[in-house]
Design a protein around this motif. Structure first.
Motif, PDB file in Angstrom:
ATOM      1  N   MET A 119      38.858  49.644  45.497  1.00  0.00           N
ATOM      2  CA  MET A 119      39.759  48.798  46.383  1.00  0.00           C
ATOM      3  C   MET A 119      41.095  47.797  45.802  1.00  0.00           C
ATOM      4  SD  MET A 119      38.498  45.442  48.764  1.00  0.00           S
ATOM      5  CE  MET A 119      39.558  44.517  47.934  1.00  0.00           C
ATOM      6  N   ARG A 120      42.057  47.931  46.199  1.00  0.00           N
ATOM      7  CA  ARG A 120      43.690  47.869  46.210  1.00  0.00           C
ATOM      8  C   ARG A 120      43.673  46.815  46.313  1.00  0.00           C
ATOM      9  NH1 ARG A 120      45.998  53.035  50.058  1.00  0.00           N
ATOM     10  NH2 ARG A 120      44.648  55.164  49.206  1.00  0.00           N
ATOM     11  N   SER A 121      44.421  46.494  45.357  1.00  0.00           N
ATOM     12  CA  SER A 121      45.513  44.467  45.225  1.00  0.00           C
ATOM     13  C   SER A 121      46.172  45.163  46.679  1.00  0.00           C
ATOM     14  CB  SER A 121      45.777  44.666  44.468  1.00  0.00           C
ATOM     15  OG  SER A 121      46.256  44.734  43.322  1.00  0.00           O
ATOM     16  N   ASP A 122      46.834  43.789  46.654  1.00  0.00           N
ATOM     17  CA  ASP A 122      48.040  43.427  47.994  1.00  0.00           C
ATOM     18  C   ASP A 122      49.141  44.357  47.176  1.00  0.00           C
ATOM     19  OD1 ASP A 122      46.208  42.385  49.521  1.00  0.00           O
ATOM     20  OD2 ASP A 122      47.026  40.416  49.463  1.00  0.00           O
ATOM     21  N   TYR A 135      31.272  51.884  47.241  1.00  0.00           N
ATOM     22  CA  TYR A 135      32.005  50.885  48.444  1.00  0.00           C
ATOM     23  C   TYR A 135      31.031  49.938  49.311  1.00  0.00           C
ATOM     24  CZ  TYR A 135      31.319  50.810  53.810  1.00  0.00           C
ATOM     25  OH  TYR A 135      30.775  50.237  55.285  1.00  0.00           O
ATOM     26  N   ALA A 136      29.565  48.910  48.298  1.00  0.00           N
ATOM     27  CA  ALA A 136      29.241  47.618  48.536  1.00  0.00           C
ATOM     28  C   ALA A 136      29.455  46.993  47.961  1.00  0.00           C
ATOM     29  CB  ALA A 136      27.763  48.029  48.013  1.00  0.00           C
ATOM     30  N   SER A 137      30.315  47.131  47.017  1.00  0.00           N
ATOM     31  CA  SER A 137      30.911  46.168  46.125  1.00  0.00           C
ATOM     32  C   SER A 137      32.554  46.242  46.251  1.00  0.00           C
ATOM     33  CB  SER A 137      30.803  46.321  44.591  1.00  0.00           C
ATOM     34  OG  SER A 137      31.750  47.797  44.460  1.00  0.00           O
ATOM     35  N   ASP A 138      32.865  47.071  47.059  1.00  0.00           N
ATOM     36  CA  ASP A 138      34.418  46.621  47.541  1.00  0.00           C
ATOM     37  C   ASP A 138      34.100  45.729  48.860  1.00  0.00           C
ATOM     38  OD1 ASP A 138      35.168  47.844  45.332  1.00  0.00           O
ATOM     39  OD2 ASP A 138      35.416  50.379  46.462  1.00  0.00           O
ATOM     40  N   LYS A 139      33.492  46.586  49.627  1.00  0.00           N
ATOM     41  CA  LYS A 139      33.166  45.761  51.189  1.00  0.00           C
ATOM     42  C   LYS A 139      32.718  44.257  50.797  1.00  0.00           C
ATOM     43  CE  LYS A 139      30.709  46.125  55.310  1.00  0.00           C
ATOM     44  NZ  LYS A 139      29.680  46.334  56.146  1.00  0.00           N
ATOM     45  N   GLN A 140      32.172  43.919  49.652  1.00  0.00           N
ATOM     46  CA  GLN A 140      31.756  42.786  49.831  1.00  0.00           C
ATOM     47  C   GLN A 140      32.731  41.564  48.968  1.00  0.00           C
ATOM     48  OE1 GLN A 140      28.215  41.316  50.518  1.00  0.00           O
ATOM     49  NE2 GLN A 140      29.468  39.071  50.413  1.00  0.00           N
ATOM     50  N   SER A 141      33.504  42.576  48.417  1.00  0.00           N
ATOM     51  CA  SER A 141      34.931  41.671  47.992  1.00  0.00           C
ATOM     52  C   SER A 141      36.225  41.752  49.020  1.00  0.00           C
ATOM     53  CB  SER A 141      35.287  42.511  45.893  1.00  0.00           C
ATOM     54  OG  SER A 141      36.700  42.056  46.315  1.00  0.00           O
ATOM     55  N   LEU A 166      35.327  53.373  59.734  1.00  0.00           N
ATOM     56  CA  LEU A 166      35.467  53.671  58.526  1.00  0.00           C
ATOM     57  C   LEU A 166      34.576  53.987  57.817  1.00  0.00           C
ATOM     58  CD1 LEU A 166      39.237  54.283  58.541  1.00  0.00           C
ATOM     59  CD2 LEU A 166      37.812  56.154  59.709  1.00  0.00           C
ATOM     60  N   LYS A 167      33.604  52.858  57.763  1.00  0.00           N
ATOM     61  CA  LYS A 167      31.647  53.000  56.692  1.00  0.00           C
ATOM     62  C   LYS A 167      33.309  53.477  55.296  1.00  0.00           C
ATOM     63  CE  LYS A 167      29.983  52.258  60.643  1.00  0.00           C
ATOM     64  NZ  LYS A 167      29.736  50.344  60.428  1.00  0.00           N
ATOM     65  N   SER A 168      34.183  53.340  54.814  1.00  0.00           N
ATOM     66  CA  SER A 168      34.952  53.617  53.815  1.00  0.00           C
ATOM     67  C   SER A 168      36.610  52.670  53.538  1.00  0.00           C
ATOM     68  CB  SER A 168      35.135  54.983  53.741  1.00  0.00           C
ATOM     69  OG  SER A 168      36.137  55.638  52.573  1.00  0.00           O
ATOM     70  N   VAL A 169      36.237  51.890  52.117  1.00  0.00           N
ATOM     71  CA  VAL A 169      37.044  50.540  52.195  1.00  0.00           C
ATOM     72  C   VAL A 169      38.180  51.762  51.192  1.00  0.00           C
ATOM     73  CG1 VAL A 169      37.977  49.193  50.311  1.00  0.00           C
ATOM     74  CG2 VAL A 169      35.413  49.260  51.208  1.00  0.00           C
ATOM     75  N   SER A 170      38.918  52.564  50.731  1.00  0.00           N
ATOM     76  CA  SER A 170      39.514  53.559  51.089  1.00  0.00           C
ATOM     77  C   SER A 170      39.596  54.319  51.642  1.00  0.00           C
ATOM     78  CB  SER A 170      39.429  55.234  49.460  1.00  0.00           C
ATOM     79  OG  SER A 170      37.909  56.049  50.198  1.00  0.00           O
ATOM     80  N   LEU A 171      39.718  54.669  52.618  1.00  0.00           N
ATOM     81  CA  LEU A 171      39.829  55.215  53.835  1.00  0.00           C
ATOM     82  C   LEU A 171      40.558  54.194  55.076  1.00  0.00           C
ATOM     83  CD1 LEU A 171      37.237  58.241  54.861  1.00  0.00           C
ATOM     84  CD2 LEU A 171      39.319  58.477  53.573  1.00  0.00           C
TER      85      LEU A 171
END
Lengths: 189, 322
Positions: free
Chosen positions: B1-4, A105-111, A43-48
């Motif tokens: 980003m959501r936590s668990d 997106y980049a930071s979330d994905k990296q995390s 999806l190229k999207s963390v939230s989705l």
């Protein structure tokens, strides 16, 4: 190359089916991030990806399918999530929402990668997978990063074990070319 | 980003919504199913309620439209009043006895002759067909018989009657109908005056009903003769009828004779046509069987027995009281 990811759900889903509400939390903790990372590649999207993963858990929670082994549970969960992701892709295509601009997106994905992929070797591999064809990337990630059998990966991708074998072989060839170009010295296979 | 934990909360919230939606869907589904079932039941009930019910009495309109009657407009109007009287009280009845009788006499005779069916339900033989044709004796004009003074014939209009025709009919039909269901209840005499109004007065009330319904092959009949001096005349009629045994219409199977108070009486088991012949010749015929067409012979061993059973001037059709 197997290892690194723990997909053991033995007891967790059985407890959930028998009415243990806490078992759901354990299942989510075990599978959520891996599933989100898998969906993020699509999806190229963390939230989705998180929404699609949540919907997959909801489906299991509501329908409570009778799954006997951990392999069946993972296959069901990933396939349901994958279908949700495909539906989301279709929806975006229908409304011409081709590019999702996500600020973090980049930071979330990296995390996410850091939390799911425990060692540097897997993270390097994951980054390299994003450069090859989606079909190869999906098959390789399910088999090598998510530690699934060809049969389980085939159920998720709606293909036979032989087709998964072929995709993995071709994916490794494509990955080898990319890694050789980058001279990262990563050995494939 | 959501936590668990956040992801778990989202999952639980969405699961809650999904279950609620599922429950709503089930409720809608069951509601729709119940609606369909209710509609089906309603349609079934409507079909049952609206289905035609066999009416035991002939339709007045059918009689009037059948072409068998040549009645005046006044008579037709009276006929309509009869049909309407089903919905009215007895005081609202306005039907003349003569017209009412003619209608049903014509109906009965035309039904029997045109359909080839005897009043007892049997079909006419070839010989019967001849009788029903041109060579057959003309149907008696029952209305030509003078009403006896103090007759038990029902008068449906005027001041001489206190009982409405439709009321009589409903009462008697109810009793006849219920008699088939309740077998162990007390029996009643058919009251004088309760009879179908389409027969000559020298037929007993029960005999009229038996002929009207035609549900019995043989009629247990007491024939009252006017006097001993005329006995031979009636015996000739009886003998002549007996000679026609080839035709089951006139068959007489049993006969006993008595003399009581100067009156000659015969107890016979007659066919409907034989009853008609005797009645046509002025013999008073009363029925003494029960609603099934049977009679207890032991209580008819003497004239007194018959007298008590038939009360001399009435007849003894017994029905069960519901």
């Amino acid at each position: 190359m197997k290892g690194g990811l723990d997909l053991n759900v033995k007891g967790g889903y059985d407890c959930f089916l028998s009415g243990d509400e806490d078992a759901l939390g354990e299942l989510v903790i075990k599978h959520n991030k891996k599933l989100v990372l898998y969906l993020t590649g699509m999806l190229k999207s963390v939230s989705l990806a998180e929404d699609a993963a949540a919907d997959a858990f909801v489906e299991i929670l509501v329908k409570k399918p009778r799954l006997k082994t951990e392999s069946e549970f993972c296959a069901y969960l990933y396939r349901s999530a994958r279908n949700n992701a495909i539906d989301e892709l279709r929806r975006r295509k229908r409304i011409n929402e081709s590019c999702i601009e996500e600020k973090d997106y980049a930071s979330d994905k990296q995390s996410l990668e850091n939390s799911v992929l425990s060692n540097e070797r897997d993270r390097q591999l994951y980054k390299a997978l994003s450069l090859i064809k989606d079909e190869y990337r999906e098959a390789l990630s399910l088999v090598y990063l998510w530690d699934m059998s060809y049969e389980a990966a085939g159920k998720i991708m709606k293909k036979s074990a032989k087709q998964i074998n072929n995709l993995v072989y071709r994916g490794k060839q494509a990955l080898k070319v990319i890694l050789e170009k980058e001279e990262c010295g990563y050995e494939v296979g | 980003m959501r936590s668990d934990n956040e992801q778990l909360k989202v999952i639980l919230e969405r699961a809650k919504q999904a279950k609620a939606a599922e429950n709503r869907r089930k409720v809608y589904l069951y509601s729709a199913l119940m609606c369909v079932l209710c509609v089906i039941v309603a349609v079934a009930v409507a079909v049952v309620l609206l289905s035609p019910i066999d009416k035991p009495m002939p339709d007045d309109d059918a009689v009037l439209n059948g072409g068998n009657l040549d009645i005046s407009s006044e008579s037709a109007e009276s006929g309509n009043d009869i049909a309407e009287s089903d919905e009215k009280t007895s005081s609202e009845s306005d039907v003349s006895t003569e017209n009412y009788g003619e209608k049903y006499i014509t109906l009965m005779l035309s039904e029997y002759s045109s359909a080839g069916i005897k009043p007892d339900g049997e079909h006419l033989s070839d010989e019967d067909d001849t009788l029903a044709g041109e060579d057959a004796p003309a149907s008696p004009n029952w209305s030509e018989y003078p009403d006896e003074e103090g007759s038990d014939e029902v008068l449906l209009s005027g001041t001489s009657s206190t009982v409405a025709g439709d009321e009589i009919y409903s009462t008697l039909y109810y009793r006849f109908d219920m008699a088939e269901t309740y077998e162990d209840l007390d029996r009643l005499w058919v009251e004088d005056g309760n009879s179908p109004p389409s027969y000559v007065s020298n037929l007993g009330n029960a005999m009229k009903w038996m002929l009207y319904y035609g549900d019995t092959s043989w009629y247990h009949t007491v024939l009252y003769l006017e006097g001993a001096e005329n006995a031979n005349q009636y015996l000739d009629i009886l003998r002549e009828s007996g000679e026609n045994c080839g035709s089951s219409n006139y068959r007489i199977t049993q006969c006993k004779s008595f003399v009581q108070d100067g009156k000659y009486m015969l107890y016979c088991v007659l066919s409907a046509e034989a009853v008609r012949i005797f009645a046509e010749n002025g013999v008073r015929c009363s029925y003494v069987g029960d609603e099934d067409g049977f009679v207890n012979f032991e209580i008819l061993e003497s004239a007194d027995d018959i007298k008590s059973f038939c009360q001399i001037y009435g007849d003894g059709y017994t029905v069960h009281e519901p």
